[in-house]
Design a protein around this motif. Sequence first.
Motif, PDB file in Angstrom:
ATOM      1  N   SER A  42       0.814  -1.282  -0.359  1.00 45.95           N
ATOM      2  CA  SER A  42       0.043   0.046  -0.484  1.00 45.95           C
ATOM      3  C   SER A  42       0.607   1.739   0.031  1.00 45.95           C
ATOM      4  CB  SER A  42      -1.284  -0.307   1.602  1.00 45.95           C
ATOM      5  OG  SER A  42      -1.653  -1.256   1.621  1.00 45.95           O
ATOM      6  N   ASP A  52       0.666   3.615  -3.165  1.00 44.47           N
ATOM      7  CA  ASP A  52      -0.891   3.883  -3.476  1.00 44.47           C
ATOM      8  C   ASP A  52      -1.081   4.974  -2.572  1.00 44.47           C
ATOM      9  OD1 ASP A  52      -1.782   2.523  -5.078  1.00 44.47           O
ATOM     10  OD2 ASP A  52      -2.459   0.741  -3.864  1.00 44.47           O
ATOM     11  N   ARG A  79       1.167   7.897  -3.661  1.00 48.57           N
ATOM     12  CA  ARG A  79       0.123   8.604  -4.734  1.00 48.57           C
ATOM     13  C   ARG A  79      -0.651   9.083  -4.577  1.00 48.57           C
ATOM     14  NH1 ARG A  79      -3.967   7.474  -7.585  1.00 48.57           N
ATOM     15  NH2 ARG A  79      -3.773   7.528 -10.307  1.00 48.57           N
ATOM     16  N   ALA A  80      -1.689   8.786  -3.552  1.00 49.86           N
ATOM     17  CA  ALA A  80      -2.729   9.669  -3.153  1.00 49.86           C
ATOM     18  C   ALA A  80      -2.177  11.599  -2.787  1.00 49.86           C
ATOM     19  CB  ALA A  80      -3.868   9.782  -2.798  1.00 49.86           C
ATOM     20  N   GLY A 135       6.084   5.304  -6.325  1.00 52.65           N
ATOM     21  CA  GLY A 135       3.682   6.216  -6.810  1.00 52.65           C
ATOM     22  C   GLY A 135       4.200   6.872  -7.293  1.00 52.65           C
ATOM     23  N   ASP A 164       3.337   6.651 -11.179  1.00 53.48           N
ATOM     24  CA  ASP A 164       2.179   6.846 -10.834  1.00 53.48           C
ATOM     25  C   ASP A 164       1.731   7.605 -11.408  1.00 53.48           C
ATOM     26  OD1 ASP A 164       2.914   3.623 -10.934  1.00 53.48           O
ATOM     27  OD2 ASP A 164       2.709   4.084  -8.522  1.00 53.48           O
TER      28      ASP A 164
END
Length: 295
Positions: A114, A117, A120-121, A148, A152
């Motif tokens: 995780s 992700d 990335r957020a 990330g 991404d």
Amino acid sequence: MAFKSLLSVAGADHSDRDVRTAASLCAEVGAHLSVLIMSPPPLVVSPSLLGDGIPEWPRQRAHAIAAGEKPYRPIERFSQDAASLEKTSRQIHKLLRATWRCYDVDVVNCDQASVGDAVRARALCNDVTIVGPALLNDINVGPLVINGSLFDTGKPVLVVPEGAEATLCPRRVLVGWDSRVEASRSVREALNLLAGAEEVRVALVDPETTCAGNGAEPGADIAAYLTRHGARVSVDLLASAGKSAATVLAQHAIDTSADMIVMGAYGNRRLRERLFGGVTRSIVGKPSLPLFLAR
């Protein structure tokens, strides 16, 4: 584009050095600083893997039990990481209150899968991610954060290796150019700092004169583009003489007294253990200059 929001990612067991670097960059350009503090992935105990790709901690646990030692327990590790994250968060808040007031701090305690992700957020809602020496050298968290934030999101990353002087207002910039999409994106993302530099040198290593690639006059097209945006540009055509492109670019950065290198990031996003591919990976820290990357 002017940089108004910077992201700094730090591990719970890192020093505050990377955050200080990011805060100094924010002060330099008047940007907001977002700090994300992450725990090391709980299941990463050893870089060694079994034949089927499963982390080795179950085997280590069995050996510990056989030796009468306290075995590794993921739940205990998770609780310890949460406490470490909270402690690091308090330290970072204290640091930033004293040095830079335009900031926010977030923490996340997640497993290895995780990490990308979570980064990335945050990276999607910031202009650039700052990767300092502590994160760059962290074999557990560093590669996942880079994937990330860079591979991404389409957002740029500023790598500040050990010994480099961090800046978002460089006087002299070397642009590594090869007419690929990644190089074009790095230039576009760096337009603001390139336009503000005293000197921008576009370097091409062993360019081929083709209509479909570098054009009849290699480097002329990107030089014209940068000039329209106010950059003061010159083009350097470099011969490799049997050396790698990374070696040639690194030496040229030294020869031209560059303050920063701007280039495209090349690498296979499926190879999660890799920070960068090809020329990009080889040039990090050689020389010790900030490296502005986009993909």
